[in-house]
Design a protein around this motif. Structure first.
Motif, short mmCIF file in Angstrom:
data_model
loop_
_atom_site.label_atom_id
_atom_site.label_comp_id
_atom_site.label_asym_id
_atom_site.label_seq_id
_atom_site.Cartn_x
_atom_site.Cartn_y
_atom_site.Cartn_z
N LEU A 141 -30.87 24.92 32.56
CA LEU A 141 -30.40 24.52 33.88
C LEU A 141 -31.53 23.99 34.75
N HIS A 142 -31.19 22.98 35.55
CA HIS A 142 -32.09 22.43 36.56
C HIS A 142 -31.40 22.61 37.92
N ALA A 143 -31.93 22.01 38.94
CA ALA A 143 -31.26 22.04 40.24
C ALA A 143 -30.00 21.18 40.12
N GLU A 144 -28.85 21.82 40.05
CA GLU A 144 -27.61 21.11 39.77
C GLU A 144 -26.42 21.95 40.23
N GLU A 145 -25.25 21.38 40.10
CA GLU A 145 -24.03 22.11 40.47
C GLU A 145 -23.17 22.30 39.22
N ARG A 183 -17.49 26.23 42.47
CA ARG A 183 -18.70 25.44 42.43
C ARG A 183 -19.89 26.37 42.65
N THR A 233 -24.03 26.29 42.86
CA THR A 233 -25.23 25.48 42.93
C THR A 233 -26.40 26.26 42.33
#
Length: 350
Positions: free
Chosen positions: A172-176, A183, A185
């Motif tokens: 995972l990276h900075a994502e939703e 949802r 984040t």
């Protein structure tokens, strides 16, 4: 390890770890799982239901029989079973968060997600094939605590199970992330580990904070494989980041649910400001190692002398002291030199 003053009533300190699910929001349940012979007592995993993907867990717990049974019993009380777990979203690589997630995948086919910043640490575990805190031992020797490093190393055996340290299904990276109408984040929060992440449910006003923001204690710093250049600096930046998000209820990995992430992050930032000042004062006018400075600081809210701590907690104390001293160096309040692999600190003269 170090602990600031908290407003949480004392009677909550043990009650949160009692077995059984607690509904903290419609469709969101806190499930404490046991950590035998660990001062933390339990780790919270959170079960999210009502999603088209089945049950989603935040963190997985430690891969031991007691933990799996506690999880199964709690889900039964909620009208579910283990087979409904479709995803486990892990906050960081430590065994009480990651290893049971991998076991659930092997048993049930669940998908495991983990922050991309943990990739190097996970690869190092596979290369070294040991649960021994290799990075922390390096840090201890660099801090002048060679005898302590030997005592810590003697606490670990060679019973390493590589199957619980397999790679996740997704980095995972900075994502939703989308699970039906939900949802989440993903917010990278390096510090406690390089790849720690928290999961922010903005719509419901919830933050699954892992070990990044805890209600009673501060997380250990510098206790992982790999060598982040300034772990405490990373952690303080990640704490500041929390105050820029919409405020939310605090759903931590250890301890009871809190009312405000912003309030607790502010307390932790103030605590580290105080601890930096205390560390600088203890450094004084001499040239000293982190081990020597740690030996003169008080630990926990009760200011327990360093000599009265157990071996494992002494390791955490020395590593945290080194982390504070390194921040003082970056801020120009201390200077660091190295002789024979040992770091020495001194307050610069005017």
């Amino acid at each position: 390890m170090t602990t600031p003053t908290t407003r949480t009533p004392r009677f909550d300190r043990g009650r949160w770890a009692q077995a059984g699910p607690e509904t903290v929001h419609p469709g969101v349940h806190r499930i404490p799982l046991p950590l035998p012979d660990d001062g933390l007592r339990a780790v919270n995993v959170y079960a999210l239901e009502g999603l088209t993907e089945g049950l989603v867990l935040i963190d997985g717990g430690w891969s031991i029989p007691e933990s799996r049974k506690a999880l199964e019993d709690a889900l039964t009380q909620l009208g579910h079973d283990l087979g409904e777990i479709s995803h486990v979203l892990v906050t960081h690589i430590h065994r009480d968060h990651y290893t049971q997630a991998v076991e659930l995948r092997r048993l049930l086919g669940s998908r495991v997600y983990l922050g991309a910043g943990e990739r190097r640490g996970l690869e190092a575990l596979g290369e070294l094939r040991t649960d021994e805190p290799v990075g922390s031992l390096v840090n201890l020797r660099r801090a002048g605590a060679h005898d302590l490093a030997e005592r810590v190393a003697a606490m670990y055996d060679d019973d390493f199970d590589p199957t619980v340290w397999e790679a996740p299904d997704r980095w995972l990276h900075a994502e939703e992330l989308h699970f039906g109408d939900a949802r989440l984040t993903v917010v990278p929060t390096p510090g406690h580990t390089q790849g720690h992440v928290v999961y922010h449910d903005r719509a419901r006003g919830l933050l699954f904070s892992g070990d990044h923001v805890l209600p009673h204690i501060t997380p250990s710093i510098g206790f992982e494989l790999g060598e982040p250049s300034l772990p405490l600096g990373d952690y303080l930046e990640s704490l500041h980041l929390m105050t820029t998000l919409a405020d939310a209820r605090l759903l931590p990995a250890h301890g009871p649910v809190g009312d405000s992430v912003h309030a607790r992050a502010g307390e932790l930032l103030a605590h580290h400001d105080d601890r930096l000042a205390e560390t600088l004062a203890t450094l004084g006018e001499g040239v000293r190692t982190a081990h020597e400075v740690a030996g003169e600081l008080g630990w926990t809210r009760r200011k327990v002398p360093f000599a009265d701590l157990g071996v494992f907690d002494q390791m955490l104390a020395v590593n945290e002291t080194a982390a504070h001293l390194d921040v003082l160096v970056v801020r120009g309040r201390a200077r660091r030199t190295q002789t024979d692999g040992v770091n020495w600190y001194v307050v610069p003269t005017a």
